[in-house]
Design a protein around this motif. Structure first.
Motif, mmCIF file in Angstrom:
data_model
loop_
_atom_site.group_PDB
_atom_site.id
_atom_site.type_symbol
_atom_site.label_atom_id
_atom_site.label_comp_id
_atom_site.label_asym_id
_atom_site.label_seq_id
_atom_site.Cartn_x
_atom_site.Cartn_y
_atom_site.Cartn_z
ATOM 1 N N MET A 72 0.883 12.783 -3.952
ATOM 2 C CA MET A 72 0.897 11.955 -2.385
ATOM 3 C C MET A 72 -0.792 11.591 -2.804
ATOM 4 S SD MET A 72 3.682 11.867 -2.528
ATOM 5 C CE MET A 72 3.622 10.856 -0.332
ATOM 6 N N GLU A 73 -1.437 12.519 -2.817
ATOM 7 C CA GLU A 73 -3.091 11.832 -2.405
ATOM 8 C C GLU A 73 -3.156 10.613 -3.850
ATOM 9 O OE1 GLU A 73 -5.791 14.445 -3.693
ATOM 10 O OE2 GLU A 73 -4.874 16.268 -2.279
ATOM 11 N N ILE A 74 -2.352 10.634 -5.230
ATOM 12 C CA ILE A 74 -2.716 9.308 -5.968
ATOM 13 C C ILE A 74 -2.220 8.499 -5.060
ATOM 14 C CG2 ILE A 74 -1.944 8.808 -7.850
ATOM 15 C CD1 ILE A 74 -3.089 11.679 -9.226
ATOM 16 N N LEU A 75 -0.800 8.269 -4.661
ATOM 17 C CA LEU A 75 0.168 7.447 -4.072
ATOM 18 C C LEU A 75 -0.531 6.953 -3.184
ATOM 19 C CD1 LEU A 75 3.795 8.901 -4.214
ATOM 20 C CD2 LEU A 75 2.784 6.918 -5.779
ATOM 21 N N THR A 76 -1.416 7.851 -2.374
ATOM 22 C CA THR A 76 -2.190 6.781 -0.498
ATOM 23 C C THR A 76 -3.387 6.153 -1.593
ATOM 24 O OG1 THR A 76 -1.151 8.809 0.595
ATOM 25 C CG2 THR A 76 -3.244 7.409 1.344
ATOM 26 N N HIS A 77 -3.705 6.442 -2.637
ATOM 27 C CA HIS A 77 -4.827 6.530 -3.381
ATOM 28 C C HIS A 77 -4.723 4.660 -3.688
ATOM 29 C CE1 HIS A 77 -8.932 5.949 -4.866
ATOM 30 N NE2 HIS A 77 -8.457 5.211 -6.065
ATOM 31 N N TYR A 78 -3.724 4.426 -4.531
ATOM 32 C CA TYR A 78 -3.594 3.346 -5.266
ATOM 33 C C TYR A 78 -2.843 2.288 -4.426
ATOM 34 C CZ TYR A 78 -4.171 4.161 -10.146
ATOM 35 O OH TYR A 78 -5.190 4.408 -10.940
ATOM 36 N N SER A 79 -2.082 2.622 -3.146
ATOM 37 C CA SER A 79 -1.391 2.058 -1.926
ATOM 38 C C SER A 79 -2.669 1.592 -0.948
ATOM 39 C CB SER A 79 -1.166 2.794 -1.217
ATOM 40 O OG SER A 79 0.166 1.769 -0.181
ATOM 41 N N GLU A 80 -3.463 2.361 -0.373
ATOM 42 C CA GLU A 80 -4.312 1.935 -0.146
ATOM 43 C C GLU A 80 -5.285 0.625 -0.668
ATOM 44 O OE1 GLU A 80 -6.702 5.613 1.774
ATOM 45 O OE2 GLU A 80 -5.457 5.603 2.887
ATOM 46 N N ALA A 81 -5.601 0.767 -1.455
ATOM 47 C CA ALA A 81 -6.374 0.125 -2.509
ATOM 48 C C ALA A 81 -5.814 -1.802 -3.368
ATOM 49 C CB ALA A 81 -7.025 0.656 -3.510
ATOM 50 N N LEU A 82 -4.487 -1.621 -3.205
ATOM 51 C CA LEU A 82 -3.212 -2.170 -4.076
ATOM 52 C C LEU A 82 -2.344 -2.516 -3.077
ATOM 53 C CD1 LEU A 82 -3.788 -1.441 -7.595
ATOM 54 C CD2 LEU A 82 -5.102 -3.031 -6.877
ATOM 55 N N GLY A 83 -2.240 -2.021 -2.152
ATOM 56 C CA GLY A 83 -0.549 -2.744 -0.771
ATOM 57 C C GLY A 83 -0.048 -1.936 -2.037
ATOM 58 N N LYS A 84 1.919 -2.617 -1.289
ATOM 59 C CA LYS A 84 2.962 -2.022 -2.138
ATOM 60 C C LYS A 84 3.034 -2.195 -3.363
ATOM 61 C CE LYS A 84 7.935 -2.449 -1.506
ATOM 62 N NZ LYS A 84 8.763 -3.416 -0.714
ATOM 63 N N PRO A 85 2.511 -3.203 -3.918
ATOM 64 C CA PRO A 85 2.077 -3.217 -5.315
ATOM 65 C C PRO A 85 1.221 -1.739 -5.875
ATOM 66 C CG PRO A 85 1.929 -5.257 -4.535
ATOM 67 C CD PRO A 85 1.840 -3.910 -3.864
ATOM 68 N N GLY A 86 0.255 -1.482 -5.666
ATOM 69 C CA GLY A 86 -0.114 -0.274 -6.083
ATOM 70 C C GLY A 86 0.890 0.906 -5.742
ATOM 71 N N THR A 87 1.335 1.006 -5.066
ATOM 72 C CA THR A 87 2.478 2.560 -5.092
ATOM 73 C C THR A 87 3.023 2.414 -6.418
ATOM 74 O OG1 THR A 87 2.515 2.585 -2.450
ATOM 75 C CG2 THR A 87 3.871 3.313 -3.796
ATOM 76 N N SER A 88 3.892 1.065 -6.847
ATOM 77 C CA SER A 88 4.442 1.198 -7.819
ATOM 78 C C SER A 88 3.663 0.968 -9.472
ATOM 79 C CB SER A 88 5.384 -0.211 -7.812
ATOM 80 O OG SER A 88 6.246 -0.656 -6.830
ATOM 81 N N LEU A 89 2.553 1.077 -8.836
ATOM 82 C CA LEU A 89 2.016 1.167 -10.230
ATOM 83 C C LEU A 89 1.082 2.647 -10.248
ATOM 84 C CD1 LEU A 89 -0.488 0.070 -12.365
ATOM 85 C CD2 LEU A 89 -2.312 -0.616 -11.248
ATOM 86 N N ALA A 90 0.726 3.352 -9.794
ATOM 87 C CA ALA A 90 0.886 5.256 -9.244
ATOM 88 C C ALA A 90 1.715 5.801 -9.800
ATOM 89 C CB ALA A 90 0.501 5.536 -7.384
ATOM 90 N N MET A 91 2.834 5.069 -9.635
ATOM 91 C CA MET A 91 4.416 5.472 -9.607
ATOM 92 C C MET A 91 4.899 5.555 -11.011
ATOM 93 S SD MET A 91 6.201 7.587 -7.203
ATOM 94 C CE MET A 91 7.023 7.500 -7.872
ATOM 95 N N THR A 92 4.052 4.490 -11.798
ATOM 96 C CA THR A 92 4.522 4.524 -13.359
ATOM 97 C C THR A 92 3.207 5.355 -14.020
ATOM 98 O OG1 THR A 92 4.767 1.988 -12.631
ATOM 99 C CG2 THR A 92 3.920 2.555 -15.040
ATOM 100 N N LEU A 93 2.187 5.253 -13.553
ATOM 101 C CA LEU A 93 0.909 5.960 -14.370
ATOM 102 C C LEU A 93 1.346 7.410 -13.910
ATOM 103 C CD1 LEU A 93 -2.323 4.419 -12.867
ATOM 104 C CD2 LEU A 93 -1.710 4.800 -14.741
ATOM 105 N N LEU A 94 2.108 7.933 -13.128
ATOM 106 C CA LEU A 94 2.609 9.409 -12.583
ATOM 107 C C LEU A 94 3.079 9.989 -13.841
ATOM 108 C CD1 LEU A 94 2.002 9.624 -8.950
ATOM 109 C CD2 LEU A 94 0.855 10.315 -10.725
#
Length: 101
Positions: A72-94
């Motif tokens: 969840m920390e990682i998802l939040t970090h990516y989302s804050e930095a990159l917006g909604k697409p950042g969440t998708s990117l973080a999910m893919t990385l995870l």
């Protein structure tokens, strides 16, 4: 029947540009993007290896394979930095680093 020789596309045809100057800019930028992509792939592979070490240590100590609060920390970090697409990117990385849960 006449034989045709294959033609090599011009730089403007390859890039979609309408001038040689624009084609040169696009070609140079694409080369930089390709180099960045290679670096990103290398970093993702490094991240995957480090994640495996963490998972092995966690499991060996009797813990679970996945730490959801950390994810969840990682998802939040990516989302804050990159917006909604950042969440998708973080999910893919995870998913790459720990597999599907």
């Amino acid at each position: 029947m006449t034989a045709t020789t294959p033609t090599t596309p011009t730089s403007t045809e390859k890039t979609g540009a309408r001038t040689e100057a624009a084609a040169d800019v696009i070609t140079g930028a694409r080369e930089r993007i390709d180099a960045l992509d290679d670096r990103i792939i290398g970093l993702v592979q490094e991240r995957m290896a480090i994640s495996a070490v963490i998972q092995d240590a966690r499991i060996a100590s009797g813990g679970r394979r996945v730490n959801l609060s950390r994810e969840m920390e990682i998802l939040t970090h990516y989302s804050e930095a990159l917006g909604k697409p950042g969440t998708s990117l973080a999910m893919t990385l995870l998913e790459l680093c720990r597999g599907r849960i």
